[in-house]
Design a protein around this motif. Structure first.
Motif, mmCIF file in Angstrom:
data_model
loop_
_atom_site.group_PDB
_atom_site.id
_atom_site.type_symbol
_atom_site.label_atom_id
_atom_site.label_comp_id
_atom_site.label_asym_id
_atom_site.label_seq_id
_atom_site.Cartn_x
_atom_site.Cartn_y
_atom_site.Cartn_z
ATOM 1 N N ALA A 1 13.040 11.066 9.987
ATOM 2 C CA ALA A 1 12.015 10.956 8.949
ATOM 3 C C ALA A 1 10.977 9.950 9.429
ATOM 4 O O ALA A 1 11.322 8.871 9.911
ATOM 5 C CB ALA A 1 12.640 10.490 7.638
ATOM 6 N N ARG A 2 9.708 10.320 9.315
ATOM 7 C CA ARG A 2 8.610 9.444 9.753
ATOM 8 C C ARG A 2 7.780 9.061 8.531
ATOM 9 O O ARG A 2 7.318 9.930 7.792
ATOM 10 C CB ARG A 2 7.738 10.162 10.776
ATOM 11 C CG ARG A 2 8.515 10.520 12.041
ATOM 12 C CD ARG A 2 7.697 11.339 12.986
ATOM 13 N NE ARG A 2 6.639 10.499 13.538
ATOM 14 C CZ ARG A 2 5.685 10.960 14.332
ATOM 15 N NH1 ARG A 2 5.635 12.236 14.655
ATOM 16 N NH2 ARG A 2 4.778 10.152 14.814
ATOM 17 N N ILE A 3 7.579 7.766 8.358
ATOM 18 C CA ILE A 3 6.820 7.229 7.230
ATOM 19 C C ILE A 3 5.681 6.404 7.821
ATOM 20 O O ILE A 3 5.921 5.391 8.469
ATOM 21 C CB ILE A 3 7.728 6.363 6.335
ATOM 22 C CG1 ILE A 3 8.941 7.172 5.867
ATOM 23 C CG2 ILE A 3 6.953 5.796 5.158
ATOM 24 C CD1 ILE A 3 10.068 6.324 5.338
ATOM 25 N N ARG A 4 4.417 6.861 7.618
ATOM 26 C CA ARG A 4 3.269 6.210 8.260
ATOM 27 C C ARG A 4 2.266 5.697 7.230
ATOM 28 O O ARG A 4 2.012 6.347 6.217
ATOM 29 C CB ARG A 4 2.545 7.197 9.174
ATOM 30 C CG ARG A 4 3.221 7.427 10.474
ATOM 31 C CD ARG A 4 2.388 8.287 11.404
ATOM 32 N NE ARG A 4 2.025 9.582 10.843
ATOM 33 C CZ ARG A 4 2.805 10.659 10.863
ATOM 34 N NH1 ARG A 4 3.984 10.603 11.405
ATOM 35 N NH2 ARG A 4 2.404 11.791 10.346
ATOM 36 N N THR A 5 1.691 4.555 7.564
ATOM 37 C CA THR A 5 0.631 3.965 6.755
ATOM 38 C C THR A 5 -0.474 3.505 7.689
ATOM 39 O O THR A 5 -0.207 2.897 8.731
ATOM 40 C CB THR A 5 1.152 2.764 5.939
ATOM 41 O OG1 THR A 5 2.304 3.184 5.200
ATOM 42 C CG2 THR A 5 0.108 2.254 4.974
ATOM 43 N N PHE A 6 -1.705 3.803 7.314
ATOM 44 C CA PHE A 6 -2.865 3.418 8.110
ATOM 45 C C PHE A 6 -3.554 2.248 7.423
ATOM 46 O O PHE A 6 -3.920 2.344 6.256
ATOM 47 C CB PHE A 6 -3.822 4.606 8.281
ATOM 48 C CG PHE A 6 -3.145 5.811 8.872
ATOM 49 C CD1 PHE A 6 -2.859 5.867 10.226
ATOM 50 C CD2 PHE A 6 -2.761 6.870 8.063
ATOM 51 C CE1 PHE A 6 -2.216 6.969 10.774
ATOM 52 C CE2 PHE A 6 -2.120 7.971 8.604
ATOM 53 C CZ PHE A 6 -1.844 8.023 9.966
ATOM 54 N N LYS B 1 0.850 -1.187 0.000
ATOM 55 C CA LYS B 1 0.000 0.000 0.000
ATOM 56 C C LYS B 1 0.885 1.236 0.000
ATOM 57 O O LYS B 1 1.912 1.272 0.688
ATOM 58 C CB LYS B 1 -0.896 0.005 1.252
ATOM 59 C CG LYS B 1 -1.842 1.183 1.328
ATOM 60 C CD LYS B 1 -2.740 1.099 2.551
ATOM 61 C CE LYS B 1 -3.705 2.287 2.570
ATOM 62 N NZ LYS B 1 -4.617 2.203 3.718
ATOM 63 N N ILE B 2 0.482 2.240 -0.756
ATOM 64 C CA ILE B 2 1.230 3.504 -0.749
ATOM 65 C C ILE B 2 1.136 4.102 0.655
ATOM 66 O O ILE B 2 0.114 3.954 1.335
ATOM 67 C CB ILE B 2 0.708 4.475 -1.833
ATOM 68 C CG1 ILE B 2 1.742 5.572 -2.084
ATOM 69 C CG2 ILE B 2 -0.654 5.020 -1.492
ATOM 70 C CD1 ILE B 2 1.655 6.211 -3.430
ATOM 71 N N VAL B 3 2.213 4.713 1.122
ATOM 72 C CA VAL B 3 2.211 5.247 2.483
ATOM 73 C C VAL B 3 1.234 6.404 2.590
ATOM 74 O O VAL B 3 0.978 7.127 1.625
ATOM 75 C CB VAL B 3 3.616 5.663 2.977
ATOM 76 C CG1 VAL B 3 4.585 4.490 2.930
ATOM 77 C CG2 VAL B 3 4.145 6.827 2.199
ATOM 78 N N SER B 4 0.690 6.572 3.777
ATOM 79 C CA SER B 4 -0.316 7.602 4.024
ATOM 80 C C SER B 4 0.302 8.967 4.281
ATOM 81 O O SER B 4 -0.270 9.984 3.924
ATOM 82 C CB SER B 4 -1.174 7.207 5.227
ATOM 83 O OG SER B 4 -1.735 5.928 5.050
ATOM 84 N N ALA B 5 1.475 8.994 4.936
ATOM 85 C CA ALA B 5 2.077 10.278 5.293
ATOM 86 C C ALA B 5 3.588 10.139 5.436
ATOM 87 O O ALA B 5 4.080 9.117 5.916
ATOM 88 C CB ALA B 5 1.482 10.790 6.599
ATOM 89 N N LYS B 6 4.300 11.189 5.020
ATOM 90 C CA LYS B 6 5.745 11.298 5.235
ATOM 91 C C LYS B 6 5.984 12.652 5.890
ATOM 92 O O LYS B 6 5.435 13.658 5.461
ATOM 93 C CB LYS B 6 6.521 11.236 3.916
ATOM 94 C CG LYS B 6 6.357 9.948 3.149
ATOM 95 C CD LYS B 6 7.151 9.967 1.847
ATOM 96 C CE LYS B 6 6.464 10.855 0.836
ATOM 97 N NZ LYS B 6 7.086 10.840 -0.485
ATOM 98 N N SER B 7 6.796 12.660 6.945
ATOM 99 C CA SER B 7 7.097 13.924 7.610
ATOM 100 C C SER B 7 8.498 13.850 8.202
ATOM 101 O O SER B 7 9.120 12.789 8.242
ATOM 102 C CB SER B 7 6.059 14.230 8.693
ATOM 103 O OG SER B 7 6.084 13.240 9.690
ATOM 104 N N ARG B 8 8.976 14.994 8.676
ATOM 105 C CA ARG B 8 10.307 15.062 9.288
ATOM 106 C C ARG B 8 10.205 15.840 10.581
ATOM 107 O O ARG B 8 9.534 16.857 10.661
ATOM 108 C CB ARG B 8 11.293 15.745 8.349
ATOM 109 C CG ARG B 8 12.711 15.817 8.899
ATOM 110 C CD ARG B 8 13.664 16.511 7.935
ATOM 111 N NE ARG B 8 13.325 17.914 7.737
ATOM 112 C CZ ARG B 8 13.708 18.908 8.536
ATOM 113 N NH1 ARG B 8 14.424 18.658 9.612
ATOM 114 N NH2 ARG B 8 13.363 20.137 8.268
ATOM 115 N N GLN B 9 10.878 15.355 11.597
ATOM 116 C CA GLN B 9 11.040 16.069 12.862
ATOM 117 C C GLN B 9 12.536 16.129 13.122
ATOM 118 O O GLN B 9 13.135 15.111 13.487
ATOM 119 C CB GLN B 9 10.347 15.345 14.008
ATOM 120 C CG GLN B 9 8.843 15.393 13.939
ATOM 121 C CD GLN B 9 8.208 14.644 15.088
ATOM 122 O OE1 GLN B 9 8.539 13.502 15.334
ATOM 123 N NE2 GLN B 9 7.288 15.301 15.781
ATOM 124 N N ALA B 10 13.128 17.290 12.902
ATOM 125 C CA ALA B 10 14.575 17.472 13.049
ATOM 126 C C ALA B 10 15.303 16.414 12.219
ATOM 127 O O ALA B 10 15.174 16.406 11.003
ATOM 128 C CB ALA B 10 14.979 17.460 14.515
#
Length: 149
Positions: free
Chosen positions: A89-94, A77-86
């Protein structure tokens, strides 16, 4: 002047968060193909808008640096969200109640792939047992933390 060697390390952590609040945490292996991809992103050999996919499978062979795919991929499944905190890198899938139900042993993030099994570059691979039922919503998060030393 004394030269001090520097290094960069990448740590991969996975969090499997069930809707009841239970969290399973595990550490993964960054593959050589994943390291190559990260280096190519740094010098713009690759676009930074490449698609990321979560892949899950039933293989049980230990993760190795030379891995280029999951042993036995059964869901993607394509990932739901990509973000960065300092420096993370955070890669999330629901995963909703009607998808990816069953027992899984291996997980990976693929970059520049499609919905087709084994497509793209395997960034990292985790081998750990995780189960999901039709009554469960599961958030799968992969965190890549970069540190210098």
């Amino acid at each position: 002047m004394i030269a001090v060697p520097e290094s960069i390390a990448i740590r991969g952590d996975w969090l499997f968060t069930y809707e009841d609040g239970m969290v399973i945490e595990a550490k993964n292996l960054i593959t050589q193909a994943g390291l190559n991809l990260l280096a190519s992103l740094l010098i713009n050999e690759q676009s930074n808008s490449l698609p990321f996919h979560l892949a899950m499978g039933i293989g049980t062979t230990a993760a190795a640096a030379g891995d280029t795919k999951l042993q036995t991929e059964t869901f993607r499944k394509i990932v739901s969200a990509k973000s960065r905190q300092a420096n993370m890198a955070r890669i999330r899938t629901f995963l909703l109640s009607g998808e990816a139900n069953g027992n899984f042993n291996e997980f990976g993030i693929f970059v520049a792939g499609t919905d087709a099994k084994d497509s793209g570059t395997l960034l990292n691979r985790l081998v750990t047992p995780i189960s999901k039922t039709a009554q469960t919503v599961l958030t799968v998060e992969c965190r890549l933390t970069f540190t210098a030393g």
